[in-house]
Structures are given as C-alpha cells and as structure tokens.
Design an enzyme around this catalytic site. Structure first.
Site, PDB file in Angstrom:
ATOM      1  N   GLY A  44     -13.467  -1.829  -7.160  1.00 23.92           N
ATOM      2  CA  GLY A  44     -14.805  -1.288  -6.886  1.00 23.92           C
ATOM      3  C   GLY A  44     -14.898  -0.416  -5.651  1.00 23.92           C
ATOM      4  O   GLY A  44     -16.003  -0.216  -5.146  1.00 23.92           O
ATOM      5  N   GLY A  45     -13.757   0.101  -5.143  1.00 25.45           N
ATOM      6  CA  GLY A  45     -13.803   1.006  -3.995  1.00 25.45           C
ATOM      7  C   GLY A  45     -14.487   0.352  -2.808  1.00 25.45           C
ATOM      8  O   GLY A  45     -14.252  -0.819  -2.498  1.00 25.45           O
TER       9      GLY A  45
ATOM     10  N   ASN B 219      -6.180   4.289  -7.339  1.00 22.53           N
ATOM     11  CA  ASN B 219      -7.385   4.952  -6.836  1.00 22.53           C
ATOM     12  C   ASN B 219      -8.294   5.419  -7.967  1.00 22.53           C
ATOM     13  O   ASN B 219      -8.882   4.586  -8.627  1.00 22.53           O
ATOM     14  CB  ASN B 219      -7.048   6.065  -5.851  1.00 22.53           C
TER      15      ASN B 219
ATOM     16  N   ASP C 265      -7.954   8.264   0.137  1.00 22.86           N
ATOM     17  CA  ASP C 265      -8.542   7.200   0.964  1.00 22.86           C
ATOM     18  C   ASP C 265      -8.369   7.457   2.465  1.00 22.86           C
ATOM     19  O   ASP C 265      -8.925   6.726   3.287  1.00 22.86           O
ATOM     20  CB  ASP C 265      -7.945   5.834   0.602  1.00 22.86           C
TER      21      ASP C 265
ATOM     22  N   SER D  50      -7.933   0.925   3.139  1.00 23.51           N
ATOM     23  CA  SER D  50      -8.339   0.415   1.826  1.00 23.51           C
ATOM     24  C   SER D  50      -9.482  -0.577   1.990  1.00 23.51           C
ATOM     25  O   SER D  50      -9.706  -1.121   3.074  1.00 23.51           O
ATOM     26  CB  SER D  50      -7.139  -0.284   1.186  1.00 23.51           C
ATOM     27  N   SER D  51     -10.182  -0.811   0.888  1.00 20.27           N
ATOM     28  CA  SER D  51     -11.172  -1.895   0.870  1.00 20.27           C
ATOM     29  C   SER D  51     -10.696  -3.080   0.041  1.00 20.27           C
ATOM     30  O   SER D  51     -11.440  -4.048  -0.122  1.00 20.27           O
ATOM     31  CB  SER D  51     -12.487  -1.394   0.265  1.00 20.27           C
TER      32      SER D  51
ATOM     33  N   ARG E 172       0.850  -1.190   0.000  1.00 23.52           N
ATOM     34  CA  ARG E 172       0.000   0.000   0.000  1.00 23.52           C
ATOM     35  C   ARG E 172       0.891   1.247   0.000  1.00 23.52           C
ATOM     36  O   ARG E 172       1.962   1.264   0.638  1.00 23.52           O
ATOM     37  CB  ARG E 172      -0.871  -0.022   1.264  1.00 23.52           C
TER      38      ARG E 172
ATOM     39  N   THR F   5      -9.354   0.380  -9.724  1.00 25.52           N
ATOM     40  CA  THR F   5      -8.476  -0.603  -9.122  1.00 25.52           C
ATOM     41  C   THR F   5      -8.525  -1.802 -10.050  1.00 25.52           C
ATOM     42  O   THR F   5      -9.355  -1.849 -10.947  1.00 25.52           O
ATOM     43  CB  THR F   5      -9.051  -0.914  -7.708  1.00 25.52           C
TER      44      THR F   5
HETATM   45  N1  GLY Z   1      -8.453   2.942  -3.518  1.00 24.11           N
HETATM   46  C1  GLY Z   1      -9.383   1.920  -3.311  1.00 24.11           C
HETATM   47  C2  GLY Z   1      -9.045   1.066  -2.129  1.00 24.11           C
HETATM   48  O1  GLY Z   1      -7.910   1.043  -1.730  1.00 24.11           O
HETATM   49  O2  GLY Z   1      -9.877   0.409  -1.575  1.00 24.11           O
END
Ligand code: GLY
Length: 572
Positions: free
Chosen positions: A469-470, A398, A420, A449-450, A101, A378
């Site tokens: 998909g965020g 992102n 984020d 993050s997701s 990350r 993503t």
């Molecule tokens: N930028 C999307 C995530 O990290 O979940």
C-alpha cells in the site's frame, strides 16, 4: 468484524493496561503444533504449505512463498525486486530483519531524474530500465536457505518452478493491474510477450506461462546467489538493462548483499511491537504514532480507538510521524537516522503537548519538509511453523509490474524502486518546503521504504502482520496493531476499516463506510479534510493465541489471497 467506526467500539483502558494486565504466562518451549500461511495468492499459500508439509520450517516456506509470488503476482514482487523479511527464531528467541531492499546502481546520481532545467521527469523513475535498482530478492532467498532453512533451494523453489512452467490463471486482479500498466507493458517486447495476449488484456482464466523465469529459478536453485549475481545470467541482465536504457554494471550485481538489521521495537498497551528498521520508515513511524497516541490516551484518562477523539488523536499522531519520516528517514548506511530519539516515549510526549483535543493541526503550521510519493504495489505474507518460528515479509517491485521491462531470456521483470528516492532533495518547492535530503539518490544507497512487516505480541498473543500500500502501509499496520491489542480476531485485523493521514497532502483518507455521517461532520468541524477513497491494502496476518494454543490466519477480503491453518504430518 467491526465494519464501521461507529457504535460502542471497544474502550481501551490504557491506564490499567500500562500497569500490567494479569496475563497467563506462557510455558517455556511451547509451540503452536500447527502451521499457518497467509499470502496474497492461493498458489503461493499452496507452495508454503507444501514445503512445510515436506519438513521445511517457516524460513523454507518463506523461500517457497516468495518465489511463487514472483511467478503468480508479477505486478507486486519478483526476482527483480526487493523487500524486508522479519524473522523470529523459536529456539534462540531472536528477531532479525533481513534487508533485501534494492540498491541504486553505481552509476546513479543525485540528479539523474532531472531535466536540463533541473525539473523532475517523473516517468524516468517509473517506466523503463533507468528506474530499476539492483534486486535483493534472489540474495534473500539464498540467505534464508543458507542461514535459517532446513531444506535446499532445489526443494523450496520447486513449486514456483512448476508454476512458472505450467502457468497460473489470469484473475480479476491481474486483469485490473495489467489494464493499469498496459501501455508500458506493450512497449517492452519481453513484457508484452509474457503478460499480454497479442498486445491486449488476456482473458480471465487464461494461463500465463513464464519458461524463462522457470529457468532462472532453476539456476538459482542449482548455483545459489552466484547463479543470479554472477556469470551468464548476470551478463544477460546487465546487457538487457543497458540496451533498454538502464545503467546497471556487472559490479553492481556482484556487490549486492543483503543486510541483517535489528528491528525497531516499541511497547504499546503492554504489547511488544517489533517492526522494520531503516531503510524502511515503517518501524520508526509506527513506534512514534503508537507512543504519541498512548500519551494522548493517558492524558484523556482512557480512550475509545473508534470514537471521534480517538480518531482525531490517531490522525494527529500520524501527521507528526509522517512529517518526521520525510525529514529524517533514509538508508542508515548513508545517513544518521535518529531512531532512538524518534521512537522514545519522551519524544512522543513532547509531540503530544502540541496536539489539541478539539482542533486539527494544519500540516502547514508544522516545520516544512518535502514529502515524496510512493508506489502502491507490493505484497505481504505471514508464516508460522509448528515449532513457533515465524516470518513477516513485505516485498515489492514498486509500481504494478515495476518498470514494465522484462529482461530478454531471463523472465526477470525489473523494479522501479528508484522512484522511492526523493528526486530533488534540498530544493524548496513551490510551497517553500525543503527537506528529504536523507533520502537523496546516491550510488549503492537503498531508497526509503514504508514496508512494515510487524510482530505484535505479549504472553497471550503472537501476531504476525503486514500489507502492501505504499505510504499507507504504515497506517494500515497501525490499524492492525490497534485491533490486535484490543483482543479482536485476526479476521478483524485484516478487515479493519482504514484511515490514513501522511502530513502532506493535508487530508484524511478513509475507505467508504468507515465513518458515520456524525463522525465525519465532527471531524470536519475540528478542521480535518476528509476524502473517501476505494478500499486499500491487502493485509495477510496470523495470530497464535498462546492461551489455548490456537492458531488463526486471515487474508484481506479486499484481495485474492488465501490463509490456511493446518496440521503437519507426523514424522515417521
Ligand atoms: N515501494 C513501496 C515501499 O517500499 O514502501
């Protein structure tokens, strides 16, 4: 495929499964004997396949695929971005999450995106160099090759180098996403030259060539991580970022490290579900939802996932997990994340007590927390080699095309992952909601993050899946896990109609055609607000059915990806 959440569906007999189904036990040392690659772009799938055919393992293929996606899907991921790799080593049986990350630059500060009145300025964390965290992907490629691969970076990066030099063809997806970010791309000379055509949308089929990116990949191949994070290239990156209004320093790049973390493991219907650890919220939220749903299913004496009650319980479990996500989740190197508590079945049992079988819980009636929006763009890929090593990786810059800034002379497109973080933590908003302290900006910290690369497995099945998909990533992976644990084919996991709730805004998002009219009415009568959105996600998944030793892979029909299963040439 079960294309609508109507009809009979499949009855999940939880009580029976929880006691243990009579599975065929896998033989020790078994391997799939074939390999599989599923990615969001055919050129990346080809790169992974080429490296596996050349004698590389799943980790080498992950390097090749990551680099090829950085070239051919510049709107989703890249050397300027970050991500999470979930790895399984066949010989040791070990699972590990490689955390690549992005990190906040050393000069980042908690209020850096607020104006003089203390109000957030959303564009600053989305468009332009100030939005960029310190990238993790180049370090991940080096780490994968060094610790896990069989081949040198010179070999595994070659398909991407060729692709960057010779170019990839503009597709409908590329045009759609350039269209979405055209203004910001046109404003940056580096991005304009590469991704647009005379400032306009390039035509379908036009070649996008990236010679500077090819040279950067070549440098990485020759010098490893130091070729990116130190020396001449690092100097160019820092100069370029600072000229464009960013705050990177040489020490930020030199100090970047990937981290190996233990994944989050939960159990559901007798399957082991292995997913991403913080700073991803994915594994924790997934475990919390699955545990809560399983408790509710037991309480109901068995539950059809696709019945109105099954959907209602799924929504209520999502609501509570996303609330907790907003309150507790952040970078574990900076904040204490109560992973054990949130993922324990006892905690879920407590949540389930407050869930009515007939009424939606208004989110406003739960303890308030601020939620932060997340960028949707993503990518995900899944790989398995013939020895049974496997990788699920979700990578991001992102927003589509990240910050929209390409650093001159490097081909590196910057991420906007700083968005984020929560921009204004601890301050009540107009609704009096507070929270998101755990995800406040701090120098060196990783934003929440997701991204949820996930394995789901028992003695019969090894499933490898994930999606972009965020904030909707987690609920899409949940849908994949529910489908996998119903024994459906991998094509169904990726095509499964999507249903999402994230606590706030208090609404259920569904794809068109997901619910029958009767189901919609029944859910609305329970108090759910239903909104239909366009199809979302781009799941890439594979399944190794151990009983019968069969490998399957599938790319989401909503995207442009490609999944292949193939035999490997015999070693001479
Ligand atoms: N930028 C999307 C995530 O990290 O979940």
């Amino acid at each position: 495929m079960m294309s609508r959440m109507t009809g009979m569906g499949w009855i999940a007999l939880f009580a029976f499964v929880a006691l243990g189904a009579p599975w065929h036990l896998a033989a020790a040392g078994e391997a799939p004997r074939q390999a599989a690659v599923a990615t969001a772009h055919p050129a990346a799938t080809a790169a992974g396949r080429e490296v596996l055919q050349a004698g590389g393992n799943a980790f080498d293929a992950a390097v090749a695929v990551t680099a090829a996606l950085a070239v051919a899907e510049p709107y989703s991921s890249g050397l300027g971005g970050g991500g999470f790799y979930l790895l399984h080593q066949a010989d040791s049986g070990r699972d590990v999450m490689l955390d690549a990350r992005e990190r906040a630059p050393g000069q980042a500060s908690r209020d850096m995106y607020l104006d003089d009145e203390g109000e957030p300025q959303p564009q600053l964390s989305v468009d332009g160099a100030l939005a960029a965290g310190i990238p993790g992907i180049p370090a991940a490629l080096d780490h994968l090759a060094d610790r896990y691969g069989r081949l040198a970076l010179g070999e595994t990066l070659q398909p991407a180098i060729t692709l960057a030099r010779e170019g990839f063809e503009v597709t409908p997806m590329y045009r759609r996403l350039v269209g979405f970010r055209q203004e910001v791309l046109a404003d940056d000379p580096g991005s304009r030259e590469i991704f647009l055509h005379a400032g306009a949308l390039p035509d379908l089929g036009q070649l996008i060539r990236q010679p500077d990116l090819a040279a950067t990949l070549e440098r990485l191949a020759l010098e490893g991580r130091d070729g990116f994070y130190q020396g001449e290239l690092a100097g160019r990156l820092v100069d370029g970022v600072r000229k464009a209004g960013g705050i990177w320093c040489r020490s930020d790049l030199a100090g970047y490290r990937v981290v190996e973390r233990d994944p989050v493991v939960s159990r559901f219907r007798g399957f082991e579900v292995v997913s991403a650890a913080p700073p991803s919220s994915g594994g924790v939220a997934l475990a919390e939802i699955l545990n809560t749903y399983a408790t509710l299913a037991r309480r109901a004496g068995g539950l059809d996932d696709l019945s109105v009650l099954g959907l209602h319980y799924r929504i209520e479990a999502m609501r509570r997990a996303y609330r907790d996500r907003a309150e507790y989740l952040g970078d574990p190197d900076y904040v204490d994340v109560p992973v054990e508590r949130l993922t324990s079945p006892d905690y879920a049992a407590g949540l389930a007590v407050g869930i009515s079988p007939s009424d939606a819980t208004p989110s406003a009636s739960l303890a308030p927390v601020i939620t932060a929006p997340e960028g949707p763009h993503t990518t995900h890929f899944s790989i398995m080699d013939a020895d049974g090593n496997y990788v699920a990786a979700t990578l991001s810059i992102n927003y589509p095309f990240g910050a929209g800034v390409t650093v001159p002379g490097t081909g590196v497109l910057l991420n906007d992952e700083m968005d984020d973080f929560s921009q204004k933590p601890g301050v009540p908003n107009v609704y009096g909601l507070i929270g998101a302290e755990a995800n406040a900006i701090a120098p060196g910290k990783r934003p929440l993050s997701s991204m949820s690369p996930t394995f789901v497995r028992n003695d019969e099945l090894v499933g490898v899946l994930g999606t972009p998909g965020g904030s909707r990533i987690i609920t899409m992976v949940l849908g994949g896990v529910l489908t996998a644990t119903r024994g459906e084919s991998v094509a169904d996991w990726v095509a499964e109609p999507r249903i999402h709730h994230q606590y706030l805004p208090d609404r259920v998002e569904v794809e068109p055609g997901t619910l029958s009219e009767d189901q919609r009415v029944e859910l609305e009568l329970m108090g759910h607000r239903i909104e239909t959105n366009d199809g979302f996600g781009n799941m890439q998944a594979l399944a190794w059915w151990r009983d019968g030793n069969r490998l399957e892979a599938a790319a989401d029909p909503r995207g442009e990806g490609e999944a292949v299963v193939f035999d490997l040439r015999q070693a001479p």
